[in-house]
Scaffold this motif. Structure first.
Motif, PDB file in Angstrom:
ATOM      1  N   LEU A 196      -8.195   1.345  -1.969  1.00 23.66           N
ATOM      2  CA  LEU A 196      -9.020   1.647  -2.870  1.00 23.66           C
ATOM      3  C   LEU A 196      -8.581   3.251  -3.740  1.00 23.66           C
ATOM      4  O   LEU A 196      -9.211   3.634  -4.640  1.00 23.66           O
ATOM      5  N   GLU A 197      -8.492   3.996  -2.382  1.00 31.75           N
ATOM      6  CA  GLU A 197      -8.467   5.150  -2.365  1.00 31.75           C
ATOM      7  C   GLU A 197      -6.981   6.004  -3.132  1.00 31.75           C
ATOM      8  O   GLU A 197      -7.502   6.566  -4.355  1.00 31.75           O
ATOM      9  N   SER A 198      -6.544   4.545  -3.214  1.00 27.90           N
ATOM     10  CA  SER A 198      -4.778   5.262  -3.960  1.00 27.90           C
ATOM     11  C   SER A 198      -5.120   4.579  -5.748  1.00 27.90           C
ATOM     12  O   SER A 198      -4.874   4.859  -6.559  1.00 27.90           O
ATOM     13  N   LEU A 199      -6.142   3.979  -5.647  1.00 31.11           N
ATOM     14  CA  LEU A 199      -6.096   2.927  -6.886  1.00 31.11           C
ATOM     15  C   LEU A 199      -7.205   3.949  -8.093  1.00 31.11           C
ATOM     16  O   LEU A 199      -6.663   3.960  -9.434  1.00 31.11           O
ATOM     17  N   ILE A 200      -8.269   4.484  -7.488  1.00 32.10           N
ATOM     18  CA  ILE A 200      -9.433   5.525  -7.690  1.00 32.10           C
ATOM     19  C   ILE A 200      -8.812   7.404  -8.538  1.00 32.10           C
ATOM     20  O   ILE A 200      -8.673   7.734  -9.176  1.00 32.10           O
ATOM     21  N   ARG A 222     -16.812   7.512  -8.520  1.00 40.37           N
ATOM     22  CA  ARG A 222     -15.943   7.724  -8.557  1.00 40.37           C
ATOM     23  C   ARG A 222     -15.015   7.369  -9.874  1.00 40.37           C
ATOM     24  O   ARG A 222     -13.825   7.462 -10.039  1.00 40.37           O
ATOM     25  N   PHE A 223     -14.563   5.578  -9.967  1.00 36.11           N
ATOM     26  CA  PHE A 223     -14.200   4.856 -10.866  1.00 36.11           C
ATOM     27  C   PHE A 223     -14.914   4.398 -11.763  1.00 36.11           C
ATOM     28  O   PHE A 223     -14.187   4.150 -13.257  1.00 36.11           O
ATOM     29  N   LYS A 232      -1.006   2.115 -20.115  1.00 37.15           N
ATOM     30  CA  LYS A 232      -1.759   1.539 -20.186  1.00 37.15           C
ATOM     31  C   LYS A 232      -1.898   0.187 -19.974  1.00 37.15           C
ATOM     32  O   LYS A 232      -2.942  -0.725 -18.916  1.00 37.15           O
ATOM     33  N   THR A 233      -0.967  -0.409 -19.756  1.00 36.70           N
ATOM     34  CA  THR A 233      -0.192  -1.004 -19.019  1.00 36.70           C
ATOM     35  C   THR A 233      -0.812  -1.294 -17.446  1.00 36.70           C
ATOM     36  O   THR A 233      -1.823  -2.108 -16.055  1.00 36.70           O
ATOM     37  N   LEU A 234      -0.502   0.311 -16.571  1.00 34.62           N
ATOM     38  CA  LEU A 234      -1.128   0.494 -15.388  1.00 34.62           C
ATOM     39  C   LEU A 234      -2.729   0.647 -15.609  1.00 34.62           C
ATOM     40  O   LEU A 234      -3.313   0.423 -13.742  1.00 34.62           O
ATOM     41  N   LEU A 235      -2.611   1.347 -16.159  1.00 37.73           N
ATOM     42  CA  LEU A 235      -4.296   1.615 -16.248  1.00 37.73           C
ATOM     43  C   LEU A 235      -5.335   0.244 -15.975  1.00 37.73           C
ATOM     44  O   LEU A 235      -6.347  -0.221 -15.010  1.00 37.73           O
ATOM     45  N   GLU A 236      -4.746  -0.607 -17.119  1.00 36.25           N
ATOM     46  CA  GLU A 236      -5.759  -2.314 -16.776  1.00 36.25           C
ATOM     47  C   GLU A 236      -5.194  -2.984 -15.386  1.00 36.25           C
ATOM     48  O   GLU A 236      -6.450  -3.548 -15.108  1.00 36.25           O
ATOM     49  N   ASN A 237      -3.720  -3.012 -14.782  1.00 42.66           N
ATOM     50  CA  ASN A 237      -3.973  -3.700 -13.693  1.00 42.66           C
ATOM     51  C   ASN A 237      -4.336  -2.789 -13.026  1.00 42.66           C
ATOM     52  O   ASN A 237      -5.536  -3.531 -11.687  1.00 42.66           O
ATOM     53  N   THR A 238      -4.850  -1.556 -12.383  1.00 44.14           N
ATOM     54  CA  THR A 238      -5.805  -0.399 -11.423  1.00 44.14           C
ATOM     55  C   THR A 238      -6.517  -1.401 -11.523  1.00 44.14           C
ATOM     56  O   THR A 238      -7.589  -1.310 -10.610  1.00 44.14           O
ATOM     57  N   SER A 239      -7.626  -1.265 -12.835  1.00 42.17           N
ATOM     58  CA  SER A 239      -9.008  -1.556 -13.437  1.00 42.17           C
ATOM     59  C   SER A 239      -9.555  -2.854 -12.742  1.00 42.17           C
ATOM     60  O   SER A 239     -10.113  -3.407 -12.285  1.00 42.17           O
ATOM     61  N   ILE A 240      -8.632  -4.273 -12.841  1.00 46.57           N
ATOM     62  CA  ILE A 240      -8.587  -5.617 -12.146  1.00 46.57           C
ATOM     63  C   ILE A 240      -8.096  -5.654 -11.328  1.00 46.57           C
ATOM     64  O   ILE A 240      -9.277  -6.334 -10.750  1.00 46.57           O
ATOM     65  N   THR A 261       0.791  -1.464   0.295  1.00 49.11           N
ATOM     66  CA  THR A 261      -0.112  -0.364   0.482  1.00 49.11           C
ATOM     67  C   THR A 261       1.500   1.675   0.280  1.00 49.11           C
ATOM     68  O   THR A 261       0.150   2.297  -0.021  1.00 49.11           O
ATOM     69  N   GLN A 262       2.660   1.369  -0.103  1.00 52.01           N
ATOM     70  CA  GLN A 262       2.642   2.191   0.981  1.00 52.01           C
ATOM     71  C   GLN A 262       4.013   2.292  -0.862  1.00 52.01           C
ATOM     72  O   GLN A 262       4.363   3.712  -0.638  1.00 52.01           O
ATOM     73  N   ASN A 263       3.372   1.850  -2.238  1.00 51.08           N
ATOM     74  CA  ASN A 263       3.740   1.626  -3.209  1.00 51.08           C
ATOM     75  C   ASN A 263       3.164   2.190  -4.127  1.00 51.08           C
ATOM     76  O   ASN A 263       3.175   1.727  -5.088  1.00 51.08           O
ATOM     77  N   LEU A 264       2.131   2.591  -4.348  1.00 52.10           N
ATOM     78  CA  LEU A 264       1.254   2.736  -5.492  1.00 52.10           C
ATOM     79  C   LEU A 264       1.113   4.540  -5.026  1.00 52.10           C
ATOM     80  O   LEU A 264       0.035   5.176  -5.257  1.00 52.10           O
ATOM     81  N   ASN A 265       2.677   4.756  -5.635  1.00 49.64           N
ATOM     82  CA  ASN A 265       2.533   5.698  -6.100  1.00 49.64           C
ATOM     83  C   ASN A 265       2.609   5.713  -7.908  1.00 49.64           C
ATOM     84  O   ASN A 265       3.421   5.309  -8.213  1.00 49.64           O
TER      85      ASN A 265
END
Length: 910
Positions: free
Chosen positions: A771-775, A812-813, A785-793, A734-738
């Motif tokens: 979830l807050e970080s992913l949103i 929100r998402f 694109k890869t980051l967007l797809e991974n985040t969505s899944i 969770t600390q590495n969702l930057n």
């Protein structure tokens, strides 16, 4: 009275050492270096060095210069430890020696002066600039030139200091420099322009306020007889295109015509600077408008410049047909940096590591023979191989040939097929020329325009590819080599056009395999690289020919010298990535693995040749799956050892090379992915997860990136072992969702998604913060694109296991979520994500009402949804249709495209 050597025999001893250091005998050089290093304990040693440089006028120039360069190295390493009297003496003697009769000594003094300035500051030498400025007006040309040489080096190395100094020296210096553009002495003109050029890109205020007189004097030098002056004029104009193009616009016609002329200069260094103009102007919005009228002149010039010069051929040893028996020199082998593993829910990909080797601050006492040249003309890193260069040091540097090829490449992407009426006649003449050098450059031209002009070339490609395949058997190695590269540029067309597959794929594959076993090392390298590109494009089309391919690659192991072995590893790893489990046949494994394992056993743990081998084995382990079992235990154990050694060295006086840790973690990922549950026993008997806890908290981003990839793979392969460590791993993740650290963030998100699937509702305490970080990430602009797809899944998977918590955030998402996943193929990961979103919609249908058209579009993206998912889709669509009512539903569906409307009607009855 000025300092004098106290001991004549001490002076003579140092002179003797300096003379001996120029011996070609490396043993003598090492002995001399050790003795010179021991002299550093005496404070006056550096005084002796500057005395030899500046006072011994009858001593050989080479010895005096070497003394100055050793002093420069000493200053670079520990100038701050020099006693005050030593610093003062060095500064005093440098200023007195600026006008030395020898250009070599003047240059060495300038290097020493700029080193002192960079190690300290201009404020610590307040008399320097004033003294140098006064020397510019000296009638003694040597003194004027020496002062200008020193100023040029200071401008190169300390431009920021000059720009930001409280005394604002540039307000005085820049007008003075511009005045000297018209000096009668060419060397001084050259220095003057070079000094000003350092302040164009940073837009120094003092230069911008004098821009008109700068341009006026610069234009007067356009046809200077001195090649260095013309080179600096071209460089200035190129930089001005980038930072002040509006000042050039009134003169653009003359500038372009001048650059056309100087791009053909007899001096290649001038032509190279001019050729940079075409690359720079191509980045400007005015490019098409200003260059269009000149394409008929420019394109033939670029083509002509792409021919190897006679010197290039000598340096490249282009007339040597067979050199495979000659061992590679250490300096011929470029350093390798590991690629770190980036994870996707759909597949994993490898990317080039952004890190570079840290600068080594230790400096040898005895400079290399070309150190002064490097100080005066410091060249940048080698460019990536674009097929236009060779392997020797000189040939891998940026040169006129490479610059012209790059310019043609980028212009072909701007003007596309428009340039073909000009280029095709030129190209036809080049390709069928009797001079092999011109023929070779024509093949390079064909490769350079492959992307931009592909559509226009398509009618000609069958004949051209047929011609190129024949050229793979040309008697000249450089022709065979460039042909490999050019064919690789057309591999997409060959592999993906069904007609061309049947006609060209097998002949091309066969010829490239022959060239992989060529007797010339440059051809081997080019063929191996081209074959790797073909593997990526053809993928499973290679499967019927695997036996022939593997036999060739294994034979190459016995032929190749050190450098080409590294490229061979890449070709084997790419083959494994491309054909996957098709490689898992006992006869293939028996062919492939023995030479790799033999090499694995030969290499020491600190040998950087392990990097490409570990990367190669990672791909093979993933492809072979259980076929890798006979080899997995020693490989697994050694990887653990490499990681542990690096961790144990962290914080010691000898920091570890973390690249070894990165490649070991990536190979462990490959093992976990390939072996699946079969890795369980190895994990149980090892301390891999304890080591992984430490790696996941490493300060180096690439280490964390590889750690999270391994964590996700172990989660899939043997979760019972990972489960015990989740109280440590989940907070770290969770600390590495930057998203500013894309690859680290990407792998952390992927690992969270895999863990969520395994632990289900146990992840609930972490859901809100994750979830807050992913949103925030999914709503960012311009994310990969890869980051967007991974985040969505991963959002979908969190909704699958904790739907009540996640569904409240649907508004929100939901829109970017649907857009991200509509374009990926049906697979298990997409299935789990959509089941999660369906659960959330059923719980909170109001959360998607405003964006329901996007939900419909995402549902319609499925070709064959699994039955459970199909049922959920049907239920959601029917419920919303009923809630909307017929009129509102019709308004919604009227906004669908025809394909989506028909698909939803035929499949779901809505």
């Amino acid at each position: 009275m000025s300092w004098q050597p106290v001991q004549a025999d001490g002076l003579e001893q140092i002179l003797t050492l300096l003379r001996q250091s120029q011996s070609p005998d490396t043993q003598i050089q090492r002995q001399v270096q050790a003795r010179l290093e021991s002299l550093n304990q005496y404070p006056d040693f550096n005084k002796y060095l500057v005395y030899i440089l500046t006072k011994l006028l009858d001593e050989q120039e080479a010895t005096r210069s070497l003394s100055g360069l050793i002093l420069k190295n000493n200053a670079k390493s520990h100038y701050e430890k020099f006693p005050d009297d030593v610093r003062s003496y060095i500064k005093q003697e440098c200023l007195l020696a600026l006008g030395d009769r020898s250009p070599l000594i003047r240059a060495t003094v300038g290097i020493l002066i700029t080193t002192i300035v960079t190690k300290g500051s201009l404020e610590q030498w307040p008399a320097l600039l004033e003294h140098l400025y006064s020397c510019l007006d000296s009638p003694d040309v040597n003194l004027c030139e020496g002062a200008f040489g020193a100023l040029q080096k200071i401008c190169e190395d300390s431009a920021d200091q000059l720009e930001n100094a409280p005394s604002q020296p540039l307000n005085v210096l820049i007008p003075k420099f511009i005045q000297y553009f018209l000096h009668s002495h060419s060397k001084i003109r050259s220095h003057a322009i070079a000094c000003v050029n350092e302040f164009i890109t940073p837009r120094a205020t003092a230069l911008m306020s004098n821009i008109d007189i700068f341009l006026e004097n610069l234009f007067q030098l356009a046809n200077d007889t001195d090649s260095d002056v013309r080179k600096h004029v071209c460089r200035a104009l190129v930089m001005l295109v980038e930072v002040r193009i509006e000042r050039l616009l009134p003169h653009m016609q003359q500038v372009i015509e001048y650059m056309l002329l100087t791009s053909q200069d007899n001096d290649d260094t001038v032509a190279l600077e001019a050729c940079e103009f075409w690359l720079m102007i191509a980045d400007q919005t005015i490019c098409r408008d200003v260059l269009q009228p000149y394409l008929d002149k420019l394109l033939p010039i670029l083509c002509k410049n792409m021919k190897y010069s006679e010197i290039d051929i000598i340096v490249l040893q282009g007339d040597i047909d067979e050199d495979e028996h000659i061992p590679d020199r250490i300096e011929d082998i470029r350093p390798r940096f590991p690629r770190t593993r980036t994870r996707q829910h759909m597949q994993h990909v490898l990317h080039d590591n952004d890190s570079t080797d840290p600068n080594n601050n230790s400096t040898a006492i005895i400079p290399s023979s070309n150190e002064q040249l490097q100080d005066e003309n410091d060249s940048g890193d080698d460019e990536d191989d674009d097929g236009s260069g060779g392997n020797a040091d000189q040939a891998t540097e940026w040169n006129l040939r490479k610059c012209s090829a790059a310019a043609l490449d980028i212009l072909s992407n701007i003007f596309r097929e428009e340039i073909l009426p000009i280029l095709l006649p030129v190209l036809r003449e080049m390709l069928f020329h009797t001079n092999w050098q011109i023929r070779e450059s024509g093949i390079l031209v064909l490769g350079a325009i492959s992307e931009g002009c592909l559509n226009g070339l398509t009618p000609h490609l069958p004949d051209l590819v047929d011609y190129l395949i024949k050229c793979l058997n040309d008697k000249k190695p450089l022709v065979r080599s460039i042909t490999c590269w050019t064919l690789s540029r057309y591999s997409t067309w060959i592999a993906h056009d069904e007609v061309q597959q049947n006609r060209f794929l097998i002949p091309l594959m066969s010829e490239l395999l022959r060239r992989i076993l060529d007797a010339n090392k440059k051809v081997q390298e080019a063929a191996c690289s081209a074959f790797a590109t073909l593997e990526e494009e053809a993928c499973i089309q290679m499967v019927p020919y695997l036996k022939q391919i593997l036999e060739t690659l294994v034979h190459a192991f016995r032929k190749y010298q050190a450098k080409n072995l590294l490229i061979l590893y890449d070709a084997i790893g790419t083959l494994a990535d491309s054909v996957g489990s098709h490689l898992n046949r006992s006869d293939y494994i028996e062919l492939l693995m023995p030479p790799l394992i033999e090499r694995w056993n030969l290499l020491r743990n600190d040998d950087k040749d392990l990097f490409p081998l570990l990367e190669c084995l990672s791909s093979i382990a993933t492809a072979l799956q259980t076929g890798f079992l006979p080899y997995c235990e020693p490989v697994f154990t050694r990887c653990i050892m490499l990681v542990q050694q690096a961790l144990e060295a962290t914080g010691t006086n000898t920091p570890p090379d973390k690249d070894f840790m990165i490649v070991a973690l990536d190979l462990l990922s490959g093992l976990a992915e390939g072996l699946g549950s079969n890795i369980d026993t190895l994990v149980e008997r090892s301390n891999i997860l304890s080591l992984l806890e430490r790696c996941a908290q490493d300060t180096m981003a690439e280490v964390r990136q590889s750690s999270f990839a391994l964590l996700g793979d172990l989660t899939k392969a043997c979760f019972r072992h990972v489960h015990k460590h989740l109280t440590i791993f989940l907070p770290i993740l969770t600390q590495n969702l930057n998203p500013n650290h894309v690859s680290v963030c990407n792998n952390a998100i992927w690992a969270i998604g895999e863990i969520a699937i395994q632990i289900g509702a146990e992840i609930q305490p972490f859901v809100s913060i994750i979830l807050e970080s992913l949103i925030l990430i999914i709503n960012r602009n311009n994310i990969p694109k890869t980051l967007l797809e991974n985040t969505s899944i991963t959002i979908g998977r969190l909704g699958l296991v904790c739907p009540n918590e996640v569904s409240t955030q649907l508004p929100r998402f939901i829109r970017p979520w649907c857009i991200a996943l509509r374009s990926i193929h049906d697979n298990d990961e997409k299935d789990s994500a959509f089941r999660g979103i369906c659960n959330m919609i059923i719980i909170n249908p109001l959360g998607v009402t405003n964006d329901f058209i996007y939900v419909c579009d995402a549902i319609g993206s499925w070709e064959k949804p699994p039955m459970e998912l199909y049922t959920k889709f049907r239920e959601i669509l029917q419920t919303f249709k009923q809630e909307f009512g017929n009129e509102q539903w019709k308004q919604l569906t009227d906004r669908f495209n025809l394909l989506l409307k028909e698909r939803l009607q035929s499949r779901y009855g809505v």
